[in-house]
Motif scaffolding. Sequence first.
Motif, mmCIF file in Angstrom:
data_model
loop_
_atom_site.group_PDB
_atom_site.id
_atom_site.type_symbol
_atom_site.label_atom_id
_atom_site.label_comp_id
_atom_site.label_asym_id
_atom_site.label_seq_id
_atom_site.Cartn_x
_atom_site.Cartn_y
_atom_site.Cartn_z
ATOM 1 N N THR A 53 1.816 -18.130 91.121
ATOM 2 C CA THR A 53 2.815 -18.825 91.944
ATOM 3 C C THR A 53 2.896 -20.332 91.705
ATOM 4 O O THR A 53 3.849 -20.963 92.126
ATOM 5 N N CYS A 54 1.901 -20.948 91.069
ATOM 6 C CA CYS A 54 1.788 -22.407 91.085
ATOM 7 C C CYS A 54 2.380 -23.085 89.852
ATOM 8 O O CYS A 54 2.078 -24.249 89.589
ATOM 9 N N ALA A 55 3.209 -22.373 89.087
ATOM 10 C CA ALA A 55 3.732 -22.950 87.851
ATOM 11 C C ALA A 55 4.649 -24.140 88.137
ATOM 12 O O ALA A 55 5.525 -24.078 89.000
ATOM 13 N N LEU A 82 9.756 -25.830 87.675
ATOM 14 C CA LEU A 82 10.140 -25.064 86.486
ATOM 15 C C LEU A 82 11.642 -25.055 86.330
ATOM 16 O O LEU A 82 12.379 -25.036 87.319
ATOM 17 N N GLU A 83 12.106 -25.015 85.086
ATOM 18 C CA GLU A 83 13.545 -24.903 84.848
ATOM 19 C C GLU A 83 13.985 -23.451 84.946
ATOM 20 O O GLU A 83 13.182 -22.538 84.780
ATOM 21 N N GLY A 135 6.575 -16.646 85.545
ATOM 22 C CA GLY A 135 7.945 -17.075 85.271
ATOM 23 C C GLY A 135 8.064 -18.164 84.218
ATOM 24 O O GLY A 135 9.179 -18.589 83.888
ATOM 25 N N ILE A 136 6.949 -18.617 83.661
ATOM 26 C CA ILE A 136 7.015 -19.715 82.692
ATOM 27 C C ILE A 136 7.785 -19.309 81.439
ATOM 28 O O ILE A 136 8.618 -20.064 80.931
ATOM 29 N N PRO A 153 11.910 -12.721 78.239
ATOM 30 C CA PRO A 153 10.529 -12.387 77.860
ATOM 31 C C PRO A 153 9.693 -11.812 78.987
ATOM 32 O O PRO A 153 8.818 -10.976 78.752
ATOM 33 N N LEU A 154 9.913 -12.229 80.205
ATOM 34 C CA LEU A 154 9.089 -11.712 81.315
ATOM 35 C C LEU A 154 9.335 -10.217 81.503
ATOM 36 O O LEU A 154 8.399 -9.409 81.488
ATOM 37 N N VAL A 155 10.588 -9.829 81.650
ATOM 38 C CA VAL A 155 10.902 -8.413 81.892
ATOM 39 C C VAL A 155 10.496 -7.564 80.688
ATOM 40 O O VAL A 155 9.916 -6.473 80.836
#
Length: 229
Positions: A53-55, A82-83, A135-136, A153-155
Amino acid sequence: MVVRIKRHPAGREEFNVDMEPKATLLELLIKLKEEEDPTLTFRSMCRAGICGTCAVKVNGKPVLACSVRVENLGEELFIEPLEGYRIIKDLAVEHETIYERLRLAKVWLMPAQEYEVLPHHLERVSRSHECILCGICDSVCPVLQTGSSFGGPLVLTRLYKHLYDPRNIKQDLENLFGLNPQLCTHCMNCSYACPKRLMPEAHIREEELLLVDKGLLRKESGGFEFLGF
Ligand code: SF4
Ligand code: SF4
Ligand code: FES
């Protein structure tokens, strides 16, 4: 050290703060919140690189705030959210889009039979099991930011472990096909940025080749072409 923070919706703010070199960036944010400004907003839970969560971005680089030490970041820090995500307040971004993307892509185990899973069955997918949904990778993906139909990339990293799970015979390739892995440019941004070093780009490359092997995608010398279902 000088710490500048991009505040939302109110511009940026500068703090001067003394920190132990071994302190983490998250500890720095907590100190600022406790001693300077209780309204400073950011996410965190586990403080151990597990919950994702801390990104945030620091000096232009996305990091897990709980997993980097301030001594490795320099004397001046510029911290931003994050963007690619809607900002809720200051450094806290909305994670609902991540869960919605996973839900739409049906990224979950769909077991259709009893099956004894042996350790060697999971060797191939063990890295993708370690994704912490920070999510990065999505935040640095240029293709995803164009709003294309690319799954991101995440999914695609999360889906990978299900594609090769022997219990998962109901997981057909239609999900993967709909996520258009062939739109990846293989720029490697996601693999360089992933704090868990999971190499999302490598998973996507394999997923493309899986579609090619199954005759659903044709790889030409200049790129991929759809064959369609
Ligand atoms: S390698 Fe592919 S998925 Fe990763 S950031 Fe580049 S375009 Fe996006
Ligand atoms: S693949 Fe890596 S960067 Fe992407 S969400 Fe999972 S842990 Fe984070
Ligand atoms: S607080 Fe959980 S990953 Fe950083």
